[in-house]
Scaffold this active site. Structure first.
Site, PDB file in Angstrom:
ATOM      1  N   GLY A 118      42.598 -12.129  -0.073  1.00 50.59           N
ATOM      2  CA  GLY A 118      41.433 -12.796  -0.644  1.00 50.59           C
ATOM      3  C   GLY A 118      41.589 -13.065  -2.134  1.00 50.59           C
ATOM      4  O   GLY A 118      41.213 -14.135  -2.627  1.00 50.59           O
ATOM      5  N   THR A 119      42.152 -12.115  -2.857  1.00 50.28           N
ATOM      6  CA  THR A 119      42.301 -12.287  -4.300  1.00 50.28           C
ATOM      7  C   THR A 119      43.173 -13.486  -4.625  1.00 50.28           C
ATOM      8  O   THR A 119      42.838 -14.303  -5.484  1.00 50.28           O
ATOM      9  CB  THR A 119      42.882 -10.996  -4.926  1.00 50.28           C
ATOM     10  OG1 THR A 119      41.906  -9.949  -4.784  1.00 50.28           O
ATOM     11  CG2 THR A 119      43.192 -11.180  -6.401  1.00 50.28           C
ATOM     12  N   SER A 129      40.025 -12.258   3.905  1.00 52.40           N
ATOM     13  CA  SER A 129      41.063 -11.234   3.893  1.00 52.40           C
ATOM     14  C   SER A 129      41.023 -10.441   5.195  1.00 52.40           C
ATOM     15  O   SER A 129      39.979  -9.919   5.576  1.00 52.40           O
ATOM     16  CB  SER A 129      40.783 -10.295   2.710  1.00 52.40           C
ATOM     17  OG  SER A 129      41.844  -9.405   2.559  1.00 52.40           O
ATOM     18  N   ALA A 130      42.176 -10.355   5.881  1.00 53.88           N
ATOM     19  CA  ALA A 130      42.222  -9.747   7.219  1.00 53.88           C
ATOM     20  C   ALA A 130      41.846  -8.268   7.228  1.00 53.88           C
ATOM     21  O   ALA A 130      41.249  -7.779   8.182  1.00 53.88           O
ATOM     22  CB  ALA A 130      43.624  -9.919   7.814  1.00 53.88           C
ATOM     23  N   HIS A 131      42.175  -7.554   6.169  1.00 52.51           N
ATOM     24  CA  HIS A 131      41.998  -6.096   6.232  1.00 52.51           C
ATOM     25  C   HIS A 131      40.536  -5.678   6.147  1.00 52.51           C
ATOM     26  O   HIS A 131      40.219  -4.500   6.298  1.00 52.51           O
ATOM     27  CB  HIS A 131      42.845  -5.389   5.167  1.00 52.51           C
ATOM     28  CG  HIS A 131      42.316  -5.458   3.771  1.00 52.51           C
ATOM     29  ND1 HIS A 131      41.570  -4.437   3.214  1.00 52.51           N
ATOM     30  CD2 HIS A 131      42.408  -6.401   2.827  1.00 52.51           C
ATOM     31  CE1 HIS A 131      41.250  -4.767   1.972  1.00 52.51           C
ATOM     32  NE2 HIS A 131      41.747  -5.955   1.717  1.00 52.51           N
ATOM     33  N   CYS A 168      38.848  -1.947  -5.738  1.00 50.76           N
ATOM     34  CA  CYS A 168      39.692  -2.643  -6.713  1.00 50.76           C
ATOM     35  C   CYS A 168      39.410  -2.183  -8.137  1.00 50.76           C
ATOM     36  O   CYS A 168      40.169  -2.445  -9.052  1.00 50.76           O
ATOM     37  CB  CYS A 168      39.507  -4.147  -6.618  1.00 50.76           C
ATOM     38  SG  CYS A 168      40.044  -4.819  -5.042  1.00 50.76           S
TER      39      CYS A 168
END
Lengths: 381, 381
Positions: A71-72, A199-201, A330
């Site tokens: 995503g970042t 984002s997959a996680h 983060c």
């Protein structure tokens, strides 16, 4: 007792089926997806299958989905290119966005002649839509970046409303949808959004892979230059196993969305009910106590404790085998307070410890019971 | 016959042990490495273990290793920040670098006031070191980017010599070492290099992960902004399983380097000998026929065929189950010729089909025999 993981907004356990698919791909489909021979074509087929399935679910074209390392990166891709290539001279965002937005904009301001405006927030961390409308009346080329679901307090943005506001004011609209993709339905035919990041996680997929949705003919250019991968918009050999893991977790998330979201929603309600019973003076930050205005996956709790007792609170929970969070993972490398809570809480409220508890299908009521009992015992001692 | 994979310079099969380690991590260590609770700390320990082991092998500090999504990202990180943050106003490179360098420099020239100079090449694609020395005599702040091993023709750069030249002329030195890390020993205490880029999938590790070496106090800043991961130099949730896969494949590559490189070297020699026997008029592009001047992992062969017969050559091999390459996989999306061969071959030579064959520990002499027989048959028909 087995440790309890109530930090699913930071990252989620990977589904067994996803791990199995990924291991299979790593063992049998090792070709470089850019190679033209049979080994390469097999990998290409896997990747394009995932792209088609995500695009079809979001109701967009396959060519509008670009795989990234997460995503970042997807956020950086959209924001940097907007400033550099699309002539955007003003960004409108909020002070409670993820650092992938705020720190990127800080940097872009150093590099480009940009104005960054922050939309007002209500006391519970909601966007002031009237103020947004007012801000949109300037005539500089503008991009609005507002996240769909806040990663700390769980507030849900009225993404369709913002999209309409942007459209009618000729502004571009980007949304960090990292906390909503895989958890909420999104039909991008109905939402006139230009860019989003996922984002997959965050939905039981692997870490290190995600995607950007980039509306056709946007003119967006790469963040990472080199080979012609991803139709020239993102260079670097494709992480085939990670992309397959993303695809598998995306599919399972949406195939099971109704049942699984009901389960997690029920768990959050149960947690809040039991918590209010056990510690009557708890409060909920932002809208996170309201299931209509916040995500069903998390809640952000303010505990009736003094600052000195609160300092060690999360550490004590960790010792009891309970994983939760003070805010975004983060940020947790730094010792600073959550920039989100700093923005919406009073100084008095900030003195009290706040913790985010976030849930998934792998959590149980028994775990909730243990956590509530532990919280109660810690507070009463 | 089982398909034969002679395209190991594009990407390599992943070792079983690596897949197993990665699956184990995905199943049991799903914490976000930035989270401070026990789940997060377990992931952090895994990542820092890999960082220490790579750093120790390369004889550098752990803080000088930054994990990325691969070699291309690591190249972009160094080059962009050099132009933006380090005041570099001139890049010296060669026209046979990977597109991760050349296309990135094209873009940086659009964004910054930069000079890009190309060092002369000898007829067999070697760097003209005297010309490099001459180029280094300017007084603009300069970065030299030259790859250690060329991905298409396999030529080996005298990296220590270039490092010394750069040092004595106060230029920064970056090297794309994607084809050499995992295949050649590198002691960065002895080589005064500032930045290098590596990628796990070139040495039997996973795709989508690599690292940058960034010499301490270089002043390099991020390409991707956001959270504080990687000591603030690369934002985004760490891909724990991919980093563990990188670490495991790196370790196995160097633990077994002597035996395995001897095996692959022997295979390349056997391939060349048999090829010259079967098709006497073959030629080798660049230095790829010389084991001292080119990598033991690949060779780039020019076949004595006319352009019209050559056009379908790789396609015919593919039909026979043989995977090799016309050049970089990162380019094969486009229909253009190899920019590397365009640079070093004459127009006549370019009329003949050239193919890169690249080998690994998973290839055998039987496969070589089959490939040679197939090549001979195709050429004679």
């Amino acid at each position: 007792m087995t440790p309890i993981y109530f930090d699913n907004a930071a990252t989620t356990p990977i589904r067994d089926e996803v791990i199995e698919s990924m291991a299979k791909v790593m063992k049998h489909s090792y070709g470089n997806a850019s190679s033209t021979h049979s080994f390469g074509r097999s990998s290409k087929v896997l990747i394009e299958g995932v792209r088609n399935s995500i695009a079809s679910y979001l109701n967009v074209s396959a060519s509008e989905i670009v795989f990234t390392s997460g995503g970042t990166e997807a956020d950086n891709l959209a924001l940097r290119s907007a400033a550099r290539d699309l002539g955007v001279r003003r960004f409108i965002t909020s002070k409670i966005e993820h650092h992938a937005i705020l720190h990127t904009l800080d940097q872009l301001q150093l590099e480009y002649n940009l104005e960054v405006d922050f939309v007002n927030l209500t006391g519970d961390g909601q966007i002031d839509y009237e103020h947004l409308e007012l801000l949109l009346q300037g005539d500089k080329k503008t991009l609005v970046s507002l996240m769909h679901i806040n990663n700390e307090i769980g507030n849900i943005l009225d993404i369709s409303r913002v999209a309409l506001l942007c459209k009618s004011n000729k502004a571009l609209f980007h949304s960090d949808t990292v906390q909503s993709v895989g958890h909420y339905n999104l039909n991008l035919k109905d939402i006139s959004i230009d860019f989003l990041a996922a984002s997959a996680h965050k939905f039981h997929g692997p870490k290190g892979v995600g995607f950007a949705f980039i509306r056709k003919n946007s003119g967006l250019k790469p963040l990472i230059f080199g080979g012609e991968q991803e139709r020239g918009i993102r260079a670097g050999t494709e992480s085939v196993h990670n992309i397959v893991g993303l695809g598998e977790s995306f599919k399972l998330a949406y195939d099971n969305l109704e049942v699984e979201s009901a389960y997690v929603r029920h768990l959050k309600l149960y947690f809040m009910d039991r918590l209010k019973g056990a510690i009557p003076k708890v409060e909920f930050n932002g809208c996170s106590g309201d299931l209509d205005k916040s995500t069903y996956t998390s809640t952000n709790v303010r505990f009736p404790l003094s600052a000195d007792k609160g300092a060690m609170f999360m550490f004590q929970l960790d010792l009891k085998g309970i994983a939760c969070s003070k805010g975004s993972a983060c940020q947790s490398g730094s010792s600073q307070n959550s920039h989100v809570l700093n923005e919406i809480l009073s100084l008095d409220q900030l003195q009290k410890p706040s913790l985010r508890f976030s849930f998934s299908i792998y959590n149980t009521k028994d775990e909730v019971d243990y956590v509530i009992d532990t919280l109660k015992a810690l507070i009463e001692t």
